[in-house]
Design a protein around this motif. Sequence first.
Motif, PDB file in Angstrom:
ATOM      1  N   VAL A   1     -28.424 -21.587  42.930  1.00  0.00           N
ATOM      2  CA  VAL A   1     -28.222 -22.804  43.715  1.00  0.00           C
ATOM      3  C   VAL A   1     -29.219 -22.779  44.868  1.00  0.00           C
ATOM      4  O   VAL A   1     -29.251 -21.820  45.650  1.00  0.00           O
ATOM      5  CB  VAL A   1     -26.787 -22.893  44.266  1.00  0.00           C
ATOM      6  CG1 VAL A   1     -26.627 -24.155  45.131  1.00  0.00           C
ATOM      7  CG2 VAL A   1     -25.772 -22.900  43.133  1.00  0.00           C
ATOM      8  N   ILE A   2     -30.034 -23.822  44.984  1.00  0.00           N
ATOM      9  CA  ILE A   2     -31.003 -23.931  46.072  1.00  0.00           C
ATOM     10  C   ILE A   2     -30.569 -25.073  46.987  1.00  0.00           C
ATOM     11  O   ILE A   2     -30.677 -26.249  46.626  1.00  0.00           O
ATOM     12  CB  ILE A   2     -32.425 -24.188  45.549  1.00  0.00           C
ATOM     13  CG1 ILE A   2     -32.848 -23.087  44.572  1.00  0.00           C
ATOM     14  CG2 ILE A   2     -33.409 -24.269  46.716  1.00  0.00           C
ATOM     15  CD1 ILE A   2     -34.217 -23.315  43.939  1.00  0.00           C
ATOM     16  N   ALA A   3     -30.052 -24.726  48.160  1.00  0.00           N
ATOM     17  CA  ALA A   3     -29.634 -25.722  49.152  1.00  0.00           C
ATOM     18  C   ALA A   3     -30.854 -26.085  49.986  1.00  0.00           C
ATOM     19  O   ALA A   3     -31.142 -25.463  51.009  1.00  0.00           O
ATOM     20  CB  ALA A   3     -28.506 -25.175  50.024  1.00  0.00           C
ATOM     21  N   ASN A   4     -31.557 -27.095  49.516  1.00  0.00           N
ATOM     22  CA  ASN A   4     -32.843 -27.454  50.093  1.00  0.00           C
ATOM     23  C   ASN A   4     -32.793 -28.723  50.939  1.00  0.00           C
ATOM     24  O   ASN A   4     -33.668 -28.940  51.777  1.00  0.00           O
ATOM     25  CB  ASN A   4     -33.853 -27.644  48.948  1.00  0.00           C
ATOM     26  CG  ASN A   4     -35.085 -28.392  49.385  1.00  0.00           C
ATOM     27  OD1 ASN A   4     -35.956 -27.852  50.070  1.00  0.00           O
ATOM     28  ND2 ASN A   4     -35.174 -29.666  49.006  1.00  0.00           N
ATOM     29  N   ALA A   5     -31.784 -29.563  50.744  1.00  0.00           N
ATOM     30  CA  ALA A   5     -31.736 -30.855  51.435  1.00  0.00           C
ATOM     31  C   ALA A   5     -31.839 -30.655  52.943  1.00  0.00           C
ATOM     32  O   ALA A   5     -31.160 -29.806  53.524  1.00  0.00           O
ATOM     33  CB  ALA A   5     -30.438 -31.585  51.094  1.00  0.00           C
ATOM     34  N   GLY A   6     -32.701 -31.439  53.560  1.00  0.00           N
ATOM     35  CA  GLY A   6     -32.879 -31.312  55.013  1.00  0.00           C
ATOM     36  C   GLY A   6     -33.587 -32.516  55.586  1.00  0.00           C
ATOM     37  O   GLY A   6     -34.340 -33.200  54.887  1.00  0.00           O
ATOM     38  N   ILE A   7     -33.334 -32.774  56.859  1.00  0.00           N
ATOM     39  CA  ILE A   7     -34.021 -33.835  57.578  1.00  0.00           C
ATOM     40  C   ILE A   7     -34.496 -33.278  58.913  1.00  0.00           C
ATOM     41  O   ILE A   7     -33.997 -32.255  59.393  1.00  0.00           O
ATOM     42  CB  ILE A   7     -33.128 -35.067  57.804  1.00  0.00           C
ATOM     43  CG1 ILE A   7     -31.863 -34.695  58.595  1.00  0.00           C
ATOM     44  CG2 ILE A   7     -32.761 -35.720  56.476  1.00  0.00           C
ATOM     45  CD1 ILE A   7     -31.005 -35.889  58.965  1.00  0.00           C
ATOM     46  N   SER A   8     -35.463 -33.967  59.497  1.00  0.00           N
ATOM     47  CA  SER A   8     -36.009 -33.513  60.776  1.00  0.00           C
ATOM     48  C   SER A   8     -36.412 -34.722  61.605  1.00  0.00           C
ATOM     49  O   SER A   8     -37.001 -35.675  61.068  1.00  0.00           O
ATOM     50  CB  SER A   8     -37.220 -32.611  60.548  1.00  0.00           C
ATOM     51  OG  SER A   8     -37.828 -32.254  61.776  1.00  0.00           O
ATOM     52  N   THR A   9     -36.103 -34.682  62.876  1.00  0.00           N
ATOM     53  CA  THR A   9     -36.549 -35.706  63.805  1.00  0.00           C
ATOM     54  C   THR A   9     -36.520 -35.140  65.209  1.00  0.00           C
ATOM     55  O   THR A   9     -35.758 -34.208  65.492  1.00  0.00           O
ATOM     56  CB  THR A   9     -35.656 -36.966  63.716  1.00  0.00           C
ATOM     57  OG1 THR A   9     -36.230 -38.002  64.518  1.00  0.00           O
ATOM     58  CG2 THR A   9     -34.248 -36.686  64.207  1.00  0.00           C
ATOM     59  N   GLY A  10     -37.349 -35.664  66.065  1.00  0.00           N
ATOM     60  CA  GLY A  10     -37.306 -35.241  67.454  1.00  0.00           C
ATOM     61  C   GLY A  10     -36.039 -35.738  68.121  1.00  0.00           C
ATOM     62  O   GLY A  10     -35.563 -36.843  67.840  1.00  0.00           O
ATOM     63  N   THR A  11     -35.471 -34.920  68.993  1.00  0.00           N
ATOM     64  CA  THR A  11     -34.255 -35.297  69.725  1.00  0.00           C
ATOM     65  C   THR A  11     -34.358 -34.817  71.166  1.00  0.00           C
ATOM     66  O   THR A  11     -34.937 -33.762  71.443  1.00  0.00           O
ATOM     67  CB  THR A  11     -32.993 -34.683  69.088  1.00  0.00           C
ATOM     68  OG1 THR A  11     -33.196 -33.267  68.894  1.00  0.00           O
ATOM     69  CG2 THR A  11     -32.669 -35.316  67.746  1.00  0.00           C
ATOM     70  N   LEU A  12     -33.773 -35.599  72.061  1.00  0.00           N
ATOM     71  CA  LEU A  12     -33.676 -35.222  73.472  1.00  0.00           C
ATOM     72  C   LEU A  12     -32.233 -35.350  73.906  1.00  0.00           C
ATOM     73  O   LEU A  12     -31.609 -36.405  73.721  1.00  0.00           O
ATOM     74  CB  LEU A  12     -34.573 -36.117  74.333  1.00  0.00           C
ATOM     75  CG  LEU A  12     -36.084 -35.986  74.115  1.00  0.00           C
ATOM     76  CD1 LEU A  12     -36.826 -37.030  74.942  1.00  0.00           C
ATOM     77  CD2 LEU A  12     -36.559 -34.577  74.468  1.00  0.00           C
ATOM     78  N   THR A  13     -31.696 -34.292  74.491  1.00  0.00           N
ATOM     79  CA  THR A  13     -30.290 -34.278  74.851  1.00  0.00           C
ATOM     80  C   THR A  13     -29.946 -35.324  75.903  1.00  0.00           C
ATOM     81  O   THR A  13     -28.844 -35.891  75.899  1.00  0.00           O
ATOM     82  CB  THR A  13     -29.880 -32.877  75.340  1.00  0.00           C
ATOM     83  OG1 THR A  13     -30.134 -31.926  74.296  1.00  0.00           O
ATOM     84  CG2 THR A  13     -28.406 -32.826  75.707  1.00  0.00           C
ATOM     85  N   GLU A  14     -30.875 -35.621  76.802  1.00  0.00           N
ATOM     86  CA  GLU A  14     -30.570 -36.598  77.853  1.00  0.00           C
ATOM     87  C   GLU A  14     -30.572 -38.032  77.352  1.00  0.00           C
ATOM     88  O   GLU A  14     -30.100 -38.942  78.046  1.00  0.00           O
ATOM     89  CB  GLU A  14     -31.556 -36.471  79.021  1.00  0.00           C
ATOM     90  CG  GLU A  14     -32.968 -36.973  78.729  1.00  0.00           C
ATOM     91  CD  GLU A  14     -33.887 -35.877  78.214  1.00  0.00           C
ATOM     92  OE1 GLU A  14     -35.113 -36.025  78.354  1.00  0.00           O
ATOM     93  OE2 GLU A  14     -33.355 -34.881  77.688  1.00  0.00           O
ATOM     94  N   GLU A  15     -31.075 -38.251  76.144  1.00  0.00           N
ATOM     95  CA  GLU A  15     -31.081 -39.591  75.566  1.00  0.00           C
ATOM     96  C   GLU A  15     -29.780 -39.807  74.792  1.00  0.00           C
ATOM     97  O   GLU A  15     -29.576 -39.252  73.724  1.00  0.00           O
ATOM     98  CB  GLU A  15     -32.284 -39.769  74.634  1.00  0.00           C
ATOM     99  CG  GLU A  15     -33.629 -39.728  75.317  1.00  0.00           C
ATOM    100  CD  GLU A  15     -33.875 -40.978  76.146  1.00  0.00           C
ATOM    101  OE1 GLU A  15     -33.161 -41.991  75.945  1.00  0.00           O
ATOM    102  OE2 GLU A  15     -34.795 -40.941  76.994  1.00  0.00           O
ATOM    103  N   MET A  16     -28.888 -40.613  75.342  1.00  0.00           N
ATOM    104  CA  MET A  16     -27.574 -40.813  74.735  1.00  0.00           C
ATOM    105  C   MET A  16     -27.684 -41.323  73.300  1.00  0.00           C
ATOM    106  O   MET A  16     -26.865 -41.008  72.441  1.00  0.00           O
ATOM    107  CB  MET A  16     -26.744 -41.802  75.562  1.00  0.00           C
ATOM    108  CG  MET A  16     -26.477 -41.338  76.982  1.00  0.00           C
ATOM    109  SD  MET A  16     -25.528 -39.798  77.026  1.00  0.00           S
ATOM    110  CE  MET A  16     -25.453 -39.508  78.798  1.00  0.00           C
ATOM    111  N   GLY A  17     -28.714 -42.121  73.024  1.00  0.00           N
ATOM    112  CA  GLY A  17     -28.888 -42.661  71.689  1.00  0.00           C
ATOM    113  C   GLY A  17     -29.297 -41.643  70.650  1.00  0.00           C
ATOM    114  O   GLY A  17     -29.285 -41.942  69.448  1.00  0.00           O
TER     115      GLY A  17
END
Length: 250
Positions: A77-93
């Motif tokens: 079993v290869i658990a490969n699914a993944g996503i990536s994006t920039g995030t900033l904790t101070e940005e509520m959105g």
Amino acid sequence: MKVFITGASSGIGQAFARQYAARGASLGLVGRREQALRELAASLPGTHHCYAVDVRNRPALHEAAGDFLAHGGIDLVIANAGISTGTLTEEMGDFDAFRAVIDTNLVAMVATFEPFIPAMKQAGRGQLAGIASVAGIRGLPGAGAYSASKAAVIAYCESLRSELSPYGIRVSTLAPGYIRTPMTARNPYPMPFLMDADAFAARAARALDRGTRYTVIPWQMAIVAKLMRLIPDPLYDRLAVRAPRKPRHS
């Protein structure tokens, strides 16, 4: 050989599918885009099963796993699914994006592995492979969600390896560096030692054949990863401040 691969509709997952189909394996291909999965399966030698599932949907993922097991057991079993994006904790959105990254990269890995473990225990063999990242070695600015998720994957797979080794089940952690995929295509900065997905999958498959517990691919990034672990925190903090950042989801 029976192999179940998540995130199979593009990038590394698709490369793993080509690699194992060429070896004669029967595949369970999981991804959100049904048409892409069917086109992939049609391009591969052998008979394969497609499951259009969002890995964050645990009941649907378990249903897919059950169907695949009903067709003759499981080897890998290869658990490969993944996503990536920039995030900033101070940005509520950014909170929803942060949660989506953690749920996809970490929590869904647990949901991917869990339905197969009883069958592997009964057979006394099997292998689980989790896709981590060099980004999980040290926290990267602007990528708190991604770095945290991949660091957690490394620790989770290590824990799972200790739990399952008495049952003859191998757990391998694969930590890619920069791999040429739709995910990295968005990166607006140089990516050292950038590697094609098919080349990565070939090396990763050989590592899995050996039962490797943990490996960074390519080898150049393995050296970088070791150096990153050795850099004192104050020095790393000064260097990381100037590091390039992945674009935020917005």
